[in-house]
Design an enzyme around this catalytic site. Structure first.
Site, PDB file in Angstrom:
ATOM      1  CD  GLU A   1      -3.114  -2.049  -1.572  1.00  0.00           C
ATOM      2  OE1 GLU A   1      -2.932  -2.962  -0.752  1.00  0.00           O
ATOM      3  OE2 GLU A   1      -3.460  -0.903  -1.249  1.00  0.00           O
TER       4      GLU A   1
ATOM      5  CB  CYS B   1      -0.948   0.006   1.196  1.00  0.00           C
ATOM      6  SG  CYS B   1      -0.112   0.007   2.803  1.00  0.00           S
TER       7      CYS B   1
END
Length: 357
Positions: A349, A315
């Site tokens: 992501e 992330c």
């Protein structure tokens, strides 16, 4: 993690162009891009309340000046959240006890269900009957929180079903669990990993930061055995429950930090929490890591680089790049995927598959 420090990247194409340059020392092949729908993609929403002239409004904080501003609609939120928001607000406005010292609300949805958490600066025991009426009249799973207190009406647990390569995977979790907040992208992320595994020689899987089993349950059929670690006791309990929901019997969960697991595998320390697990019985061909924003520390990198194949879900592209500097000494990036988890924001992501050189 936001890319805003590097530029105003909002579209997936803009993010792709940046990432392509940012990671060029590690990967020069084509990236796989996974887009999200533009609206109603987010299953979690956290809002503040604004009190004015004895009435109530939803509000958010401006990140630039930290001031509240009133909002009426969230186009990024799941349709169930958007539909329920005005109903909840109307009810709260008509109940002075519920309205008083109410400062925040959290919505969480799955494909099937919705839960609402109300946050108070007062003793919620004093309004327990009002909260129960709200839950019953609006037919909602309700949680109320104040300092040191938590009340639950109906249930705080939600059920979720993901569709992965024609299979249905069943989950149960609650608002305290870390979840992937874009269900469509979550399914695409898990499917991307499964498609890679379809082409691999596989033995056993080691997973770090497994949470409630989001990846674990979907990947278990690809391996003989799975060892999955997580530090949260409640997450482990949900993961065990999710094994039952899916009739999965080849996963072994250990409540260990990644650093503790590293010590155990190197036989530098014994843990009572591993008393029913024989680490020597595992033959790990793959390791999956989905770390927090801080990425992997050196002890974890030293642990996972011993294994043939690494799947890294990130992330935070910044810490991912730092970790790849170490991992690239022993492994090569074979696949790189970008998942537009938060549409029209600088957040991104990444998924990376590495194999030993």
């Amino acid at each position: 993690m936001s890319l805003e420090n590097f530029g105003n990247f909002l579209t997936l194409d803009e993010k792709h162009s940046f990432i392509k340059k940012y990671f060029k020392e590690f990967y020069t092949k084509d990236f796989k891009l996974f887009a999200s729908k533009d609206k109603h993609y987010r299953t979690r929403a956290e809002l503040s309340f604004y009190h004015e002239n004895d009435t109530l409004f939803y509000a958010m904080f401006d990140p630039k000046n930290k001031k509240k501003y009133i909002i009426k609609y969230l186009d990024f939120a799941d349709e169930k959240i958007c539909t329920f928001m005005p109903k909840l607000l109307e009810y709260l406005r008509q109940d002075n006890k519920l309205k008083e010292k109410l400062f925040g609300v959290e919505f969480l949805t799955t494909k099937q269900e919705l839960s609402v958490t109300l946050l108070y600066h007062k003793n919620i025991e004093d309004i327990k009957s009002n909260l129960e009426n709200l839950s019953n009249i609006l037919h909602i799973n309700l949680i109320a929180r104040s300092k040191g207190k938590k009340l639950i009406f109906k249930t705080e647990n939600l059920r979720q079903t993901l569709n992965i390569q024609g299979r249905k995977i069943f989950y149960e979790f609650n608002n305290d669990c870390f979840i992937q907040p874009n269900t469509t992208i979550n399914e695409k992320m898990i499917t991307w990993v499964c498609e890679i595994l379809n082409t691999q020689k596989r033995m056993d899987l080691l997973e770090l930061y497994c949470g409630y089993g989001n990846f674990t349950l979907a990947l278990a059929p690809f391996f003989f055995k799975v060892l999955a670690t997580e530090i949260s006791k409640s997450n482990i309990n949900f993961a065990l429950k999710n094994c039952e929901l899916n009739n999965t019997t080849n996963i072994h969960f250990a409540r260990l930090s990644s650093e503790e697991l590293s010590l155990a595998i190197k036989k530098e320390r014994e843990f009572f929490r591993l008393k029913d697990i024989r680490l020597d019985d595992f033959n790990f061909s793959h390791v999956l890591v989905d770390p927090p924003r801080a990425g992997l520390d050196k002890s974890v990198i030293d642990l996972i680089k011993k294994y043939e194949n690494i799947i890294y879900i990130s992330c935070n592209p910044i810490t991912l790049k730092e970790n790849l500097k170490e991992l690239s000494l022993t492994h090569r990036v074979e696949e790189f995927a970008l998942f537009d988890q938060f549409v029209n924001t600088p957040h991104l992501e990444c998924g990376v598959f590495l194999s030993k050189v």
